[in-house]
Design a protein around this motif. Sequence first.
Motif, PDB file in Angstrom:
ATOM      1  N   ASP A 172     -87.409  22.461 -76.057  1.00  0.00           N
ATOM      2  CA  ASP A 172     -88.584  23.043 -76.267  1.00  0.00           C
ATOM      3  C   ASP A 172     -88.860  23.264 -77.685  1.00  0.00           C
ATOM      4  O   ASP A 172     -88.240  23.739 -78.463  1.00  0.00           O
ATOM      5  CB  ASP A 172     -88.439  24.388 -75.588  1.00  0.00           C
ATOM      6  CG  ASP A 172     -89.987  24.765 -75.707  1.00  0.00           C
ATOM      7  OD1 ASP A 172     -90.780  24.549 -76.612  1.00  0.00           O
ATOM      8  OD2 ASP A 172     -90.259  25.980 -74.990  1.00  0.00           O
ATOM      9  N   TYR A 173     -89.451  22.236 -78.367  1.00  0.00           N
ATOM     10  CA  TYR A 173     -89.732  22.056 -79.890  1.00  0.00           C
ATOM     11  C   TYR A 173     -90.534  23.177 -80.253  1.00  0.00           C
ATOM     12  O   TYR A 173     -90.274  23.771 -81.241  1.00  0.00           O
ATOM     13  CB  TYR A 173     -90.783  20.749 -80.108  1.00  0.00           C
ATOM     14  CG  TYR A 173     -89.797  19.605 -79.646  1.00  0.00           C
ATOM     15  CD1 TYR A 173     -90.209  18.645 -78.624  1.00  0.00           C
ATOM     16  CD2 TYR A 173     -88.768  19.046 -80.242  1.00  0.00           C
ATOM     17  CE1 TYR A 173     -89.473  17.750 -78.284  1.00  0.00           C
ATOM     18  CE2 TYR A 173     -88.165  18.087 -80.213  1.00  0.00           C
ATOM     19  CZ  TYR A 173     -88.426  17.506 -78.855  1.00  0.00           C
ATOM     20  OH  TYR A 173     -87.722  16.250 -78.515  1.00  0.00           O
ATOM     21  N   LEU A 174     -91.378  23.833 -79.620  1.00  0.00           N
ATOM     22  CA  LEU A 174     -92.302  24.894 -80.231  1.00  0.00           C
ATOM     23  C   LEU A 174     -91.219  26.106 -80.250  1.00  0.00           C
ATOM     24  O   LEU A 174     -91.379  27.089 -81.023  1.00  0.00           O
ATOM     25  CB  LEU A 174     -93.455  25.244 -79.119  1.00  0.00           C
ATOM     26  CG  LEU A 174     -94.544  24.351 -79.357  1.00  0.00           C
ATOM     27  CD1 LEU A 174     -95.727  24.731 -78.646  1.00  0.00           C
ATOM     28  CD2 LEU A 174     -95.039  24.270 -80.905  1.00  0.00           C
ATOM     29  N   LYS A 175     -90.318  26.584 -79.407  1.00  0.00           N
ATOM     30  CA  LYS A 175     -89.627  27.743 -79.642  1.00  0.00           C
ATOM     31  C   LYS A 175     -88.282  27.413 -80.071  1.00  0.00           C
ATOM     32  O   LYS A 175     -87.473  28.195 -80.415  1.00  0.00           O
ATOM     33  CB  LYS A 175     -89.299  28.233 -78.057  1.00  0.00           C
ATOM     34  CG  LYS A 175     -90.614  28.552 -77.410  1.00  0.00           C
ATOM     35  CD  LYS A 175     -90.249  29.369 -76.227  1.00  0.00           C
ATOM     36  CE  LYS A 175     -91.072  29.004 -75.040  1.00  0.00           C
ATOM     37  NZ  LYS A 175     -90.400  29.198 -73.599  1.00  0.00           N
ATOM     38  N   SER A 176     -87.962  25.984 -80.532  1.00  0.00           N
ATOM     39  CA  SER A 176     -86.785  25.391 -80.631  1.00  0.00           C
ATOM     40  C   SER A 176     -85.419  25.920 -79.939  1.00  0.00           C
ATOM     41  O   SER A 176     -84.475  26.847 -80.400  1.00  0.00           O
ATOM     42  CB  SER A 176     -86.590  26.178 -82.215  1.00  0.00           C
ATOM     43  OG  SER A 176     -87.462  25.551 -82.973  1.00  0.00           O
TER      44      SER A 176
END
Lengths: 534, 332
Positions: A172-176
């Motif tokens: 999940d790129y947004l939450k890393s």
Amino acid sequence: MRLAQFLNATCVGHFESVMRGEAGTREFLKVECKVFTPVPSNTRSNLHSSTSHRQSEAAGSATTVLTVQGLIPLQRPPCPFPWTTIMAGVGDEIDEVQWCFSQVKGAIDDDVADADIISTVEFNHSGELLATGDKGGRVVIFQQEPESKNQPQCRGDYNVYSTFQSHEPEFDYLKSLEIEEKINKIRWLPQKNAAHFLLSTNDKTIKLWKISERDKRPEGYNLKEDDGRYRDPNTVTTLRVPIFRPMDLMVEASPRRVYANAHTYHINSISVNSDCETYLSSDDLRINLWHLEITDRSFNIVDIKPANMEELTEVITASAFHPNQCNTFVYSSSKGAIRLCDMRMSALCDNHAKFFEEPEDPNNRSFFSEITSSISDVNFSHSGRYMMTRDYLSIKIWDLNMETRPVETYQVHEYLRSKLCSLYENDCIFDKFECCWNGNDSVVMTGSYNNFFRMFDRGYRRDVTLEASRENSKPQSVLKPRKVSSGGKRKKDEISVDSLDFNKKILHTAWHPLDNVIAVATTNNLYIFQDKLN
Amino acid sequence: MYMVYSNQTGVSTRKLVISSVKKAKYLKDRRRRAVLLRMECAFDAQNLISISLRKIQSSRTQRGGIKLHKNLLVTYVLRNARQFYMSKNLSPTPRTQQYEDVAAARETQEYLELTGSFTELANDFYCNFGGMDSDTWHCGAPQQHSSCQSAEVAHQDASACAMVPPSDSDLMVSESFWTCADKPAWESHAPSSQVNHKTVLDLDTHVVTTVTNGYFHSDCCAQPKQSLGAQWYAKKRRIDTSYHIVEPEFYLSDFGPVPCKRLRTDEDSHSDSETLDSTNISNLISVLGSGGLSEFVSWQHTDLEQIFASQTISLKHTLLTGSGWTRAIEAF
């Protein structure tokens, strides 16, 4: 004679002939009959009866043959244990079920790859298929071989039927954050046609898989060769009609639906409704209701997220639909409470219809009371009248009609109560054990440490501790009951608490719905045990 | 208090503290044994606190993200251990002279270890900074989160913005904070310009909340620039150079009763924060202590909710794409 009395008390009118033994003799006849429950009512197959009986003849002169035939009634008798083992005899010795090793699946190495750790085990509704999910996102399905004609008493082995990668690791790129591919739960759908369907879920996404067999393939295309290469159209001079030819059986697994993006927190349970059209999925704070056909939306039916996250005191740990009532479901919380909700009451079932909680015993209060009271699994009985919850140290069986306390409580490994501090340090106290019912709701089973698993017979108030290990892995070898000594004095054959291996834990167990066959998952191996048939 | 720990009433069955148990075996005086047991329990409480904090810290870097359930349970243990320790401190048990030194030495050592871990934890969690001492605080070292990387950058920006003499502090600092914080990806990581302020943006409900000295009060909806003036109030921040070595007594004395989360008015918070500040405690620890230990759990979790504004309705997506982030992009 006791048998007749027993039969009259439990299954009136369902047995055709009973012959009386000789009363007053020292020698007695032991007969054990098992009557299995019919397949669940939501399948289309007819009710069938299955009986097995074994008889042992007493040594000596007076032998009596006892024949029992049973027919499954259409209505379940009102008593709680209608289908239990029926014992008879002048003496009072009761034969216990003996469990034997049948098979073990998985690697033998001690060095366990993380991806091979089994994370869920589930039989399908007929018991013919056994699915396991692991931490690497794979699903392996075993199929039971049909009983061979040579040995009618022997049950078939379970062999690999299909293996597929259900979930992949995602990022999940947004939450890393990485989303683990570990399969948290598998649930089979009731079978409606030749194909089998199951739901598998990881932390965020649920997938519906279709497992189908293919044993024919078309041959004789005009525009392409049999191996798939395309032909030059100019070379085609004749026309032919493709026909199906048999081929080696191939089992295909294909994802039919993907239900994603509905859960903020980690999914802990899925449960298929008895209407076979909907299912629920629950994470730490919310429960969503899905329709199997619709993937782009779901209904939120429970939301316990507080307006202010600071006020968070409990999370949802497990949930399940009622096996017969399509409007009822339960969810358990980390505080040891179970809430039963009726979807007819309102769209958002934040208000429970029933609330099950047992007051805490103040004598057992410790630093870890909140952890040990957190429920890790909740399961309805097949009859739908009872439900079972598992917390860290015990199993509780609740009658749905009584909310104040459970009707039965079984201590699984009470000897660990004094070890809670060390178990907290090594994180074992957070282990989530599952529990399961047998087909006729008379025995419950759960796992423990040191590869032990325990069974509690509700009718006879007996319990047994068995071990799943490669040492007892000779075919048909009977498992010896184990015992853990908690006191100072250790008897022979007992294991002391300090020598338990807490890395060897059995978290996942499953019981065949119609037979005495169990699947027990150790860290990376799957053991199949069955009861001894003569 | 209802806490009755089984260890207090009977023979200790804990195997944790081995050396003192062995000592107890040689004791003939039961009273001395009882005293040792009580000290063991206290020792356990401290041990538990440090273990719990380490667990919370390591859970941040675990694969698969933060597990809400496990962290919640760990905070319960922390609360229980803390309560026990407080109750023990408030009702001092008679100690025999003989063992007091041993116990005291042990306890002091544990305190130092405890505060060490506490400070690291505080570093990690709060990305805290302050005017002159911005270099002593940093946004927790081993972070896999790229979001925290950007927070670190922003932290430095904000600290640059906040590089004014503390006496001047008013709204300017908070404005700069918002400027630096105006990035959606890590909104809830936004460092607070005042060490006792912490901003939490719940993207589920689009409510911005601020935590002041552990007291939680919700602001208006997420229209940051507009609402600033009214909501933010600056404080004179006294730079306490000793806060990275926390006095154990301060740490403990700040622990109030069971975390009760209250909604407070601005005035209340303001005055309270002043009083708390004056006790010379590390503000991080005060936030951690009085506001409830679940606070940092919630702080971590609001950022979990960035994407799921309306969680039940989602876009159509193809089967093949893992569309976790298509919705996220949609949301922004």
